[in-house]
Scaffold this motif. Sequence first.
Motif, short mmCIF file in Angstrom:
data_model
loop_
_atom_site.label_atom_id
_atom_site.label_comp_id
_atom_site.label_asym_id
_atom_site.label_seq_id
_atom_site.Cartn_x
_atom_site.Cartn_y
_atom_site.Cartn_z
N PRO A 29 0.82 -1.22 0.00
CA PRO A 29 0.00 0.00 0.00
C PRO A 29 0.85 1.27 0.00
N ALA A 30 0.27 2.35 -0.54
CA ALA A 30 0.86 3.69 -0.43
C ALA A 30 0.23 4.34 0.79
N THR A 31 1.03 4.61 1.81
CA THR A 31 0.49 5.03 3.10
C THR A 31 0.91 6.45 3.50
N PHE A 32 1.48 7.23 2.58
CA PHE A 32 2.03 8.52 3.00
C PHE A 32 0.95 9.46 3.55
N LEU A 33 -0.26 9.43 2.99
CA LEU A 33 -1.33 10.27 3.52
C LEU A 33 -1.75 9.80 4.91
N LEU A 34 -1.92 8.51 5.06
CA LEU A 34 -2.34 7.96 6.36
C LEU A 34 -1.26 8.18 7.41
N ASP A 35 0.01 8.06 7.02
CA ASP A 35 1.10 8.31 7.97
C ASP A 35 1.05 9.75 8.47
N ARG A 36 0.82 10.67 7.55
CA ARG A 36 0.78 12.09 7.95
C ARG A 36 -0.42 12.36 8.85
N VAL A 37 -1.56 11.80 8.50
CA VAL A 37 -2.76 12.01 9.31
C VAL A 37 -2.57 11.43 10.71
N ALA A 38 -1.96 10.25 10.80
CA ALA A 38 -1.73 9.64 12.12
C ALA A 38 -0.83 10.52 12.97
N GLN A 39 0.20 11.09 12.37
CA GLN A 39 1.09 11.99 13.11
C GLN A 39 0.35 13.24 13.56
N ASP A 40 -0.45 13.81 12.66
CA ASP A 40 -1.21 15.01 13.03
C ASP A 40 -2.22 14.69 14.13
N LEU A 41 -2.85 13.52 14.04
CA LEU A 41 -3.83 13.15 15.05
C LEU A 41 -3.17 13.03 16.43
N ALA A 42 -1.97 12.46 16.46
CA ALA A 42 -1.25 12.35 17.73
C ALA A 42 -0.98 13.73 18.33
N GLU A 43 -0.60 14.69 17.48
CA GLU A 43 -0.33 16.04 17.96
C GLU A 43 -1.61 16.72 18.46
N ARG A 44 -2.70 16.51 17.75
CA ARG A 44 -3.96 17.13 18.16
C ARG A 44 -4.45 16.54 19.48
N LEU A 45 -4.31 15.23 19.66
CA LEU A 45 -4.72 14.61 20.91
C LEU A 45 -3.81 15.04 22.06
N HIS A 46 -2.55 15.29 21.75
CA HIS A 46 -1.62 15.72 22.78
C HIS A 46 -2.06 17.04 23.41
N ALA A 47 -2.73 17.86 22.62
CA ALA A 47 -3.19 19.16 23.12
C ALA A 47 -4.45 19.05 23.96
N VAL A 48 -5.06 17.88 24.00
CA VAL A 48 -6.28 17.68 24.79
C VAL A 48 -5.90 17.09 26.14
N LEU A 49 -6.06 17.87 27.19
CA LEU A 49 -5.66 17.44 28.53
C LEU A 49 -6.80 16.63 29.15
N ARG A 50 -6.91 15.41 28.69
CA ARG A 50 -8.03 14.56 29.10
C ARG A 50 -7.59 13.11 29.06
N GLU A 51 -8.10 12.30 29.96
CA GLU A 51 -7.87 10.87 29.91
C GLU A 51 -9.01 10.21 29.13
N PHE A 52 -8.66 9.29 28.27
CA PHE A 52 -9.65 8.57 27.46
C PHE A 52 -9.54 7.08 27.80
N LYS A 53 -10.47 6.58 28.59
CA LYS A 53 -10.40 5.18 29.00
C LYS A 53 -10.90 4.25 27.90
N ASN A 54 -12.00 4.63 27.26
CA ASN A 54 -12.60 3.78 26.21
C ASN A 54 -12.61 4.55 24.90
N ALA A 55 -11.96 3.99 23.89
CA ALA A 55 -11.87 4.66 22.59
C ALA A 55 -12.21 3.69 21.48
N ALA A 56 -12.58 4.25 20.34
CA ALA A 56 -12.88 3.44 19.16
C ALA A 56 -12.27 4.11 17.93
#
Length: 282
Positions: A29-56
């Motif tokens: 697979p070509a995953t460059f878009l998904l790789d970038r989105v995953a990295q951005d998602l990690a940064e966006r979640l890092h800015a949320v000062l919250r614990e997430f016990k159950n996620a989907a």
Amino acid sequence: MAPNPNIAPVLFDRALLRARQSRALGSGPATFLLDRVAQDLAERLHAVLREFKNAADVGTPGDQVGKVLLERTDRLARIDLPELESEPLPFQPESLDLAVSALAFQFVNDLPGVLAQIRRALKPDGLLLAAMIGGDTLTELRQSFASAEAECEGGVSPRVAPFADLRDIGSLLQRAGFALPVTDVDRIVVRYDSAFALMQDLRRMGATNILVERRRTPTRRATLLRMAQIYGERFADSDGRIRATFDVIWLSGWAPHESQQKPLQPGSARTGLAEAVKRPKP
């Protein structure tokens, strides 16, 4: 009989999408878009000062996003989007603290319905964070195919899926009942040696044409060659490489909770506009 406005039109062949994604996974697979989105998602979640016990993780192809979520949640469920829109998502009401999705919602026929189901599955003050393809994605390919078909075949067939724009997505979040909805766009421009190299990457993403109304006969060689020529004439840089636009729309919203900020009620302002903008005399 007039169409029922409450039933979403079926634009995408989701069984074909699943088959093409499986084929892409098996062939590299070509995953460059998904790789970038995953990295951005990690940064966006890092800015949320919250614990997430159950996620989907809802519908994301690949495991890049899942790896990010393992660092932020105690329990993670991976939920596939159903092939049939009539099948509900397997969520219990108010069971999730966090729902995410990456590069999947653009191929959902009933996106309002999916968003509403996720909204009901979130606990009060639970978060939805998702990224989907939208806006002017692949506008260059769309225009080049349309011009080539009109010139070579005397008509135009659906080639590139219609994508939602930023305003559409914001409205859908509000319609689904999310509080504090936010949307923004990350524009990614990728360069290729030719239109055929771009199309090869789209196959490796499992993202080739899955429109129900797609053309069912093979494209004529002359049309393909003319499309590539037009693409190069209109959308090439000085070094001869072509540009391909991918607009990633980010959307987030919260399940309503009494602790959240509320907009001011109309007429509740204590200072009128004229008073607020009045400048003091020298």
